[in-house]
Design a protein around this motif. Sequence first.
Motif, PDB file in Angstrom:
ATOM      1  N   TYR A  14      84.314 139.674 -34.447  1.00 38.33           N
ATOM      2  CA  TYR A  14      85.069 139.011 -33.375  1.00 38.33           C
ATOM      3  C   TYR A  14      85.909 140.048 -32.639  1.00 38.33           C
ATOM      4  O   TYR A  14      85.896 140.132 -31.394  1.00 38.33           O
ATOM      5  CB  TYR A  14      85.986 137.936 -33.951  1.00 38.33           C
ATOM      6  CG  TYR A  14      85.289 136.680 -34.426  1.00 38.33           C
ATOM      7  CD1 TYR A  14      83.945 136.442 -34.136  1.00 38.33           C
ATOM      8  CD2 TYR A  14      85.970 135.739 -35.174  1.00 38.33           C
ATOM      9  CE1 TYR A  14      83.326 135.298 -34.574  1.00 38.33           C
ATOM     10  CE2 TYR A  14      85.352 134.588 -35.614  1.00 38.33           C
ATOM     11  CZ  TYR A  14      84.021 134.377 -35.310  1.00 38.33           C
ATOM     12  OH  TYR A  14      83.414 133.243 -35.750  1.00 38.33           O
TER      13      TYR A  14
ATOM     14  N   TRP B  19      84.743 129.854 -41.843  1.00 36.40           N
ATOM     15  CA  TRP B  19      84.536 130.451 -40.519  1.00 36.40           C
ATOM     16  C   TRP B  19      83.329 129.867 -39.787  1.00 36.40           C
ATOM     17  O   TRP B  19      83.386 129.710 -38.564  1.00 36.40           O
ATOM     18  CB  TRP B  19      84.443 131.972 -40.615  1.00 36.40           C
ATOM     19  CG  TRP B  19      83.139 132.505 -41.144  1.00 36.40           C
ATOM     20  CD1 TRP B  19      82.850 132.837 -42.416  1.00 36.40           C
ATOM     21  CD2 TRP B  19      81.948 132.768 -40.389  1.00 36.40           C
ATOM     22  NE1 TRP B  19      81.570 133.277 -42.528  1.00 36.40           N
ATOM     23  CE2 TRP B  19      80.987 133.248 -41.289  1.00 36.40           C
ATOM     24  CE3 TRP B  19      81.600 132.646 -39.058  1.00 36.40           C
ATOM     25  CZ2 TRP B  19      79.708 133.608 -40.904  1.00 36.40           C
ATOM     26  CZ3 TRP B  19      80.320 133.001 -38.666  1.00 36.40           C
ATOM     27  CH2 TRP B  19      79.392 133.469 -39.582  1.00 36.40           C
TER      28      TRP B  19
ATOM     29  N   PHE C 248      93.071 134.095 -38.646  1.00 30.90           N
ATOM     30  CA  PHE C 248      92.970 132.643 -38.851  1.00 30.90           C
ATOM     31  C   PHE C 248      91.600 132.129 -38.449  1.00 30.90           C
ATOM     32  O   PHE C 248      90.996 131.310 -39.139  1.00 30.90           O
ATOM     33  CB  PHE C 248      94.063 131.935 -38.054  1.00 30.90           C
ATOM     34  CG  PHE C 248      95.434 132.265 -38.548  1.00 30.90           C
ATOM     35  CD1 PHE C 248      95.672 132.373 -39.910  1.00 30.90           C
ATOM     36  CD2 PHE C 248      96.483 132.483 -37.673  1.00 30.90           C
ATOM     37  CE1 PHE C 248      96.930 132.673 -40.377  1.00 30.90           C
ATOM     38  CE2 PHE C 248      97.733 132.794 -38.138  1.00 30.90           C
ATOM     39  CZ  PHE C 248      97.964 132.891 -39.492  1.00 30.90           C
ATOM     40  N   THR C 249      91.084 132.630 -37.308  1.00 37.93           N
ATOM     41  CA  THR C 249      89.811 132.061 -36.860  1.00 37.93           C
ATOM     42  C   THR C 249      88.639 132.567 -37.693  1.00 37.93           C
ATOM     43  O   THR C 249      87.542 132.065 -37.554  1.00 37.93           O
ATOM     44  CB  THR C 249      89.556 132.434 -35.392  1.00 37.93           C
ATOM     45  OG1 THR C 249      89.725 133.832 -35.273  1.00 37.93           O
ATOM     46  CG2 THR C 249      90.495 131.690 -34.478  1.00 37.93           C
ATOM     47  N   SER C 250      88.856 133.541 -38.529  1.00 37.32           N
ATOM     48  CA  SER C 250      87.741 133.979 -39.383  1.00 37.32           C
ATOM     49  C   SER C 250      87.874 133.395 -40.777  1.00 37.32           C
ATOM     50  O   SER C 250      87.331 133.942 -41.733  1.00 37.32           O
ATOM     51  CB  SER C 250      87.727 135.504 -39.470  1.00 37.32           C
ATOM     52  OG  SER C 250      88.944 135.915 -40.051  1.00 37.32           O
TER      53      SER C 250
ATOM     54  N   GLY D  30      96.626 138.265 -35.849  1.00 37.02           N
ATOM     55  CA  GLY D  30      96.835 136.944 -36.452  1.00 37.02           C
ATOM     56  C   GLY D  30      95.721 135.983 -36.074  1.00 37.02           C
ATOM     57  O   GLY D  30      95.108 135.343 -36.932  1.00 37.02           O
ATOM     58  N   ILE D  31      95.407 135.965 -34.789  1.00 40.48           N
ATOM     59  CA  ILE D  31      94.371 135.015 -34.346  1.00 40.48           C
ATOM     60  C   ILE D  31      93.056 135.324 -35.033  1.00 40.48           C
ATOM     61  O   ILE D  31      92.390 134.444 -35.575  1.00 40.48           O
ATOM     62  CB  ILE D  31      94.231 135.097 -32.816  1.00 40.48           C
ATOM     63  CG1 ILE D  31      95.453 134.477 -32.144  1.00 40.48           C
ATOM     64  CG2 ILE D  31      92.973 134.378 -32.363  1.00 40.48           C
ATOM     65  CD1 ILE D  31      95.467 134.627 -30.659  1.00 40.48           C
TER      66      ILE D  31
ATOM     67  N   SER E 257      95.612 128.245 -33.995  1.00 48.13           N
ATOM     68  CA  SER E 257      94.582 128.813 -34.875  1.00 48.13           C
ATOM     69  C   SER E 257      95.022 128.732 -36.330  1.00 48.13           C
ATOM     70  O   SER E 257      94.202 128.490 -37.207  1.00 48.13           O
ATOM     71  CB  SER E 257      94.293 130.254 -34.479  1.00 48.13           C
ATOM     72  OG  SER E 257      95.502 130.932 -34.261  1.00 48.13           O
TER      73      SER E 257
ATOM     74  N   LEU F 261      98.499 131.137 -31.322  1.00 48.95           N
ATOM     75  CA  LEU F 261      98.786 131.537 -32.704  1.00 48.95           C
ATOM     76  C   LEU F 261      98.875 130.308 -33.607  1.00 48.95           C
ATOM     77  O   LEU F 261      98.174 130.196 -34.616  1.00 48.95           O
ATOM     78  CB  LEU F 261     100.100 132.323 -32.742  1.00 48.95           C
ATOM     79  CG  LEU F 261      99.930 133.813 -32.480  1.00 48.95           C
ATOM     80  CD1 LEU F 261     101.273 134.478 -32.299  1.00 48.95           C
ATOM     81  CD2 LEU F 261      99.192 134.456 -33.639  1.00 48.95           C
TER      82      LEU F 261
ATOM     83  N   SER G 206      99.588 139.620 -32.371  1.00 45.64           N
ATOM     84  CA  SER G 206      99.066 138.261 -32.171  1.00 45.64           C
ATOM     85  C   SER G 206      97.547 138.268 -32.246  1.00 45.64           C
ATOM     86  O   SER G 206      96.947 137.366 -32.837  1.00 45.64           O
ATOM     87  CB  SER G 206      99.531 137.726 -30.812  1.00 45.64           C
ATOM     88  OG  SER G 206      99.385 138.737 -29.852  1.00 45.64           O
ATOM     89  N   LEU G 207      96.897 139.305 -31.732  1.00 44.81           N
ATOM     90  CA  LEU G 207      95.434 139.350 -31.843  1.00 44.81           C
ATOM     91  C   LEU G 207      95.023 139.380 -33.299  1.00 44.81           C
ATOM     92  O   LEU G 207      94.137 138.648 -33.743  1.00 44.81           O
ATOM     93  CB  LEU G 207      94.892 140.580 -31.113  1.00 44.81           C
ATOM     94  CG  LEU G 207      94.892 140.520 -29.594  1.00 44.81           C
ATOM     95  CD1 LEU G 207      93.840 141.454 -29.024  1.00 44.81           C
ATOM     96  CD2 LEU G 207      94.636 139.125 -29.122  1.00 44.81           C
TER      97      LEU G 207
ATOM     98  N   PHE H 162      84.224 127.327 -37.236  1.00 44.91           N
ATOM     99  CA  PHE H 162      84.769 127.797 -35.956  1.00 44.91           C
ATOM    100  C   PHE H 162      83.648 128.153 -34.998  1.00 44.91           C
ATOM    101  O   PHE H 162      83.621 127.710 -33.852  1.00 44.91           O
ATOM    102  CB  PHE H 162      85.654 129.027 -36.186  1.00 44.91           C
ATOM    103  CG  PHE H 162      87.015 128.699 -36.690  1.00 44.91           C
ATOM    104  CD1 PHE H 162      88.021 128.316 -35.829  1.00 44.91           C
ATOM    105  CD2 PHE H 162      87.291 128.767 -38.036  1.00 44.91           C
ATOM    106  CE1 PHE H 162      89.274 128.014 -36.305  1.00 44.91           C
ATOM    107  CE2 PHE H 162      88.538 128.465 -38.518  1.00 44.91           C
ATOM    108  CZ  PHE H 162      89.528 128.091 -37.649  1.00 44.91           C
TER     109      PHE H 162
ATOM    110  N   TRP I 161      85.169 134.295 -29.594  1.00 45.67           N
ATOM    111  CA  TRP I 161      85.537 135.723 -29.417  1.00 45.67           C
ATOM    112  C   TRP I 161      86.025 136.011 -28.009  1.00 45.67           C
ATOM    113  O   TRP I 161      86.669 137.035 -27.780  1.00 45.67           O
ATOM    114  CB  TRP I 161      84.390 136.651 -29.811  1.00 45.67           C
ATOM    115  CG  TRP I 161      83.077 136.439 -29.130  1.00 45.67           C
ATOM    116  CD1 TRP I 161      82.036 135.709 -29.583  1.00 45.67           C
ATOM    117  CD2 TRP I 161      82.651 136.990 -27.885  1.00 45.67           C
ATOM    118  NE1 TRP I 161      80.995 135.748 -28.706  1.00 45.67           N
ATOM    119  CE2 TRP I 161      81.335 136.529 -27.655  1.00 45.67           C
ATOM    120  CE3 TRP I 161      83.241 137.829 -26.931  1.00 45.67           C
ATOM    121  CZ2 TRP I 161      80.596 136.874 -26.514  1.00 45.67           C
ATOM    122  CZ3 TRP I 161      82.510 138.169 -25.797  1.00 45.67           C
ATOM    123  CH2 TRP I 161      81.205 137.684 -25.601  1.00 45.67           C
TER     124      TRP I 161
END
Lengths: 330, 458, 755
Positions: A270, C368, A225-227, A221-222, C408, C405, A218-219, C371, C380
């Motif tokens: 991140y 990015w 997506f957030t990058s 994946g997160i 995001s 999940l 899950s980390l 975000f 972070w």
Amino acid sequence: MRWLPALLSFALPFGALAAKKSPSVDRFQEFHTKAVASSPIKLADNSYKKLTSAPRDHSVAVLLTALDARYGCQLCGEFQPEWDVLGKSWVRGDKKGESRIIFGTLDFADGRDTFLSLGLQTAPVLLLFQPTTGPHAVPAADPIRYDFTSGPQSAETVYAWIARHLPDRPHPPIYRPVNYVGWVVTIVSVLGIAGALFKLSPWILPVLQNRNVWAGLSLIGILLFTSGHMFNQIRKVPYVSGNGKGGITYFAGGFQSQFGLETQIVAFIYGLLSFAAISLAIKAPRTRDTKLQQIMVIGWGLVMVITYSFLMSIFRIKNGGYPFKLPPFM
Amino acid sequence: MKFLVSFLVLVFAAVAQAISSSGSRLLVILEDVAEKAGYSKFLADLEGRGFDIAYETPKSESLSLFHLGERSYDHILFLPTKSKGLGPNLTPNILLQFINANGNILLTLSSSTATPSSIVSLLLELDIYLPADRQGLVVDHFNYDALSASEKHDVLLLQPPGALRAGVKDFFSDASVIAFPNGMGQTLGEGALLAPVLRAPATGYSYNPKEQTETVDDLFASGSQLSLVSTMQARNSARFTVVGSADMLSDKWFDAKVKKVGEKDTVKTGNQEFAKAISGWAFKETGVLRVNWVEHHLNEEGAGNASNPKIYRIKNDVTYSISLSEYSWDKYIPFTVPESDDLQLEFSMLSAFHRLKLNPTISSADSTTYSSSFKLPDQHGIFNFMVNYKRPFFTNVVEKNTVSVRHFAHDEWPRSFAISGAWPWLAGIGATVTGWLAFCTVWLYSAPAATRESKKTR
Amino acid sequence: MAVATDASSAPMELLVSVGKNQSTKTLLRVLILCFIAAAAVASRLFSVIRFESIIHEFDPWFNFRATKYLVAHGFYDFWNWFDDRTWHPLGRVTGGTLYPGLMVTSGAIYHALRALTVPVDIRNICVLLAPAFSGLTAFAAYLLTNEMTTSSSAGLLAAAFMGITPGYISRSVAGSYDNEAIAIFLLVYTFYLWIKALKVGSVMWGALCALFYGYMVASWGGYAFITCLIPLHAFVLVCMGRFSNRLYVAYNTWYALGTLASMQIPFVGFAPVSTSEHMPALGIFGFLQLVAFLEYVRSAVPSRQFQTFLYVGLGGVFGVALLGLVGLTTGGYIAPWSGRFYSLWDTSYAKIHIPIIASVSEHQPTAWPAFFFDLNMLIWLFPAGVYMCFQKLEDEHVFVIVYALFGSYFAGVMVRLMLTLTPVVCVAAAIAASQLLDTYLVYKSPVAPEAKEEEVTDGTAKKSKQSALRSTSQPVVGIYTLISKGFIAGAMTLFLLIFVQHCTWVTSNAYSSPSVVLASRMPDGSQHIIDDYREAYQWLRQNTKEDAKIMSWWDYGYQIGGMADRPTLVDNNTWNNTHIATVGKAMSSREEVSYPIMRQHEVDYVLVVFGGLLGYSGDDINKFLWMVRIAEGIWPDEVKERDYFTPRGEYRVDSEASETMKNSLMYKMSYYNYCSLFPPGQAQDRVRGVRLPDQGPVLNTLEEAYTSENWIIRIYKVKDLDNVGRDHALAASFDRGNKKKKAGKKRGPRVLRAE
């Protein structure tokens, strides 16, 4: 349009010839019988000329393509099955030829002269010849050209295009044969996999039930997506690009653009930061040894501060007016 | 509101009686004021009908069609002028302005005098065409007047025109034989605003007396394509009339005796009647339609019959009525649609959803009320009640009333218990509710059993 | 600033006041929460202070208009509102096609204040609604976080984050009167109630959750997010073997009542039982019944094999149900994913099939920087917090993980969905930050040996070793030295301060301009307001008939309706693609083609936005290709995108532009008379940065009615038909003074009149 005179120049004598030799009605019948056997018909130079020569009282849709691997026409290969589906289903729905249209395929290998005479540089090209005589005749004798500018087309879109140009004629619907083999294969494979999983469950279950695995997944994946990974997927951005003088730029200028590598760097930053936070919050207080803990805390703390200031400096590249900065990356 | 307006209109009509429906100030343009003697009967006739006539020559400085942006005349009558142009006060643009400002023009041509250039270019704008270099004479070797034009054949004797086509009212046929001396013909473009009144006989043609004396090679026009008296009615119902021959309005031909070739007896010309008819039409004394009021309302029992509501609901029954009058010479009379023609109502959004015939219902001394009832379509939107009645020789009637048609409100549907199909579900709801209540009671009163259970477990 | 000290010092205060009585803590919390709310409201007032109390960009103008209608005509007229001033001439069943929650809320506030004899203008309520609700959102975040962790400071941190993070401010500054203004609060609060119901397993909390879910459905289309997330949470829990009666009660209560509540909104209607977005909820509903039944059987029947058989059967039933759903969807009994929703999964779908959706800027994917821009350090801290949720993996932590999940993912696909991600980011980041602070802000240092036992007892890892996190295998000891404590605490404080600075900066610079009024800087640095929009709309309001139909591109429909109060053909509620395509066709075709269209739609004025003089890049020429594409979607034979490019495939507006481009109505309207502003040869378009030909375009069927100060808005009047029946080109040339040649001769074959 420059191929038009060429086309007419050779089409006319043939047309006259064909008209003299045999009225174009049975020319259509002859080709239609072929089509019933197998549509779209595979054409060669002379058959192409014979089929499309004016005067004609039937429509012809010819796909000029280059299937041979040597020409490396990827689009041709992608579109060919769709084209066959279209041709087959049309003839299948219109056995008696009431729509008076013939579907043909002319491969570059068989029709080199035609390509040259039409002055075609690119393939595939779809030409629709409208009848010049008979009930559906149109004034313009030159064929209508379908452009493949917007990528590979599906049979439906081409079908709609052709149907638009053949008003008040029957438009047999598209019929895609069911792929039974595919179904069988998928079902069997699914069952096989299920069985395998069932057999291997003693080994797999612990992995599935392991919390660390899930946490890691899950980390990841997160962070993906957030990058901005989805942005890369959708916009298909380049991985990196070179700056003017030989080097490469890692960070695209501008707020609304990014490179593939750039997002990976950001994701890494991140990850580093959050890992620092995690170990500071969870690992450090659980270490018994004082010295070790001291070093650990200071180390991770430094990592956190430095990486964060680096992240900010990167962001200043993206967003010029950003006022905040941290040492050491001022 | 509408009634009030129409009442005011009625009052005005009463005041303005005995003259044209659109004012009485008539300007006559002629080469020399002295020339009016030649048309004394015609002009006296006009004055007798209540026009106050001003005479001007094109050159005079005092002549101006507009004063402070307002029309200073209601009608203009052009009699032939020698001069090539018409001077700065009568340029085509000014004349077109005059038409756009709802002024009427009656233009007379003559083959003896060249038509002024500004007139020609104005006619071109209106899609009316004159022979080349403004020279043309209409002759007919089979319908000429044996007395006056035995060798030139340039005095045509014509029968009254009759209706333009079926369903068009005929204003011009109360004359006997019409004499058309040395006139100039026109040809008309395809525009729907143009309508010929008097057309040359099948054997008539127009040639250029200057050049084509011996042989007529290039024919300008002939037969029914050659219009002798033609009209143009603009979208704002301003009227522009071209009379091919000025002489036919002159005293000489009002009471001339003519004898058609090949016939024994000589007859008196009907030019005076025809002149009256054509000028009356040109100056809006006939064929003027007036909408007195428009009204639409709900046509359902129980509904309050408020007049002209702004909004309806789909599938309402509504009634639409329109009251029309026609002006003839000096008063308004009830307008009756010519037979084989319909007055139609359109209920339209983007395209017509209904196109209905309006039937006469009430008829009063000076107006007829046409109305129609229908059910609104099952489509919400902004609709127009549209009456668009444009016929040759009648002024245009365009009445557009916009209404909104809304959807069913949340409480306008039938209740569920009124729908037999819903009964099973209603029964289901009832069953569920009662079952639930029953369950609750059973549960509450079966508490001791629960304790026994617990004992057992213990 | 205040927020920062509160937020970062809150735990400190609390730790210092440990041992003091409970009431002090409660008082402190209340105070801090009030401060946070105040800060949240305050930081959203930039736009009001900078500009004025005005409604912002596009959609808010419609909401504002609808609210005024509601206040003026009462609820039932609003409910059955047929709006005949938009989408002329189709009209719009507005009452049935909007989410009434926002309007009803502000209407209720309005009437409440009236009842309290507080006379207040409805506009001010609308402007300040979003900030007010942001305070509530902070409170909801506080509650939600407190459900997640035992740390007393996490909730306050979460509230502070939620209050000032730009990701949420972007949609809730004063004046952006949009559905999101209240929807985010409802989202967070619904989730809080869901967690509560799940933990307690009580029908009451489930019913409350359903109630607020209904409110959410009434307020925002984004309710589908809840509709999909809660079933997913339940499903994951069942798969983890965590089925419990609490879950059963909570979910069933929520689903039954919530679905009924949602079906009361006309716009939603029967969607909950007929569209794919809602199928997961329904499926899980049935699935839970099955599982419950099997659990019962399992408790009744001892035999081991029978249980395995039952579970296999359960899986089989689930699979069959899934297949059946697919079958029904393909069979057309269940509507497939709606376009907007579907484009979230198949990211290339919209671009191909629904150009209207693809053309909206906020439907673009997120790069990015966005975000970091919206979340700063939280981005972070967020993964760290999620990781910490794995420590003691209770049901609610599973929820956070699932939410994280999917949130995001969606935020990565669509910019506007950053909004739905922000709450979970705040919660997770707060968990992480609070754990850090709680660890390093403890004053007393532990003594290694006897620290063990009691630490172990309240050590976080209660689960069996193999399922627990590796990092939490040892018991917690604590931090020994003061240096490390000081260092980390200092660093965190610094970061938090920077975070506050960042949020303030972003809010004031990026999110506080009402795009109705443009602000620009003078050379001397002073602010210069460019007010062309309102200038032009005011002109329309004062100089045109009450029912003059205005044709413009759909972006400006709401503003014209709201500010100019004139009927429009299309507006931002893009419910009718064909109608929009019609306008697109009229804009992108030749005058001769456009004029009949405009006549048919009774258009009186045409409004275009032109930035060439000012360098305002968001103008219609830059949007023009979208008009062409949308029109081409309906009339592929009449409008072709390719014709608007030069042979070399460039999109140009200067003398090189393609003929189709030059003849298009939009081009003509934009550049009509433009070159007269400049000395000959100097005419220049400052957006496209090109030099324009000296010979400007000629308009025959339109006449220029108004052009605003900076030429941003240009309004044209549609001419009536010519009075004497000429076509407009001829009439115009005649008015320009050149006489028509004697056409009688050179008309070739003479046209004969039929009569």
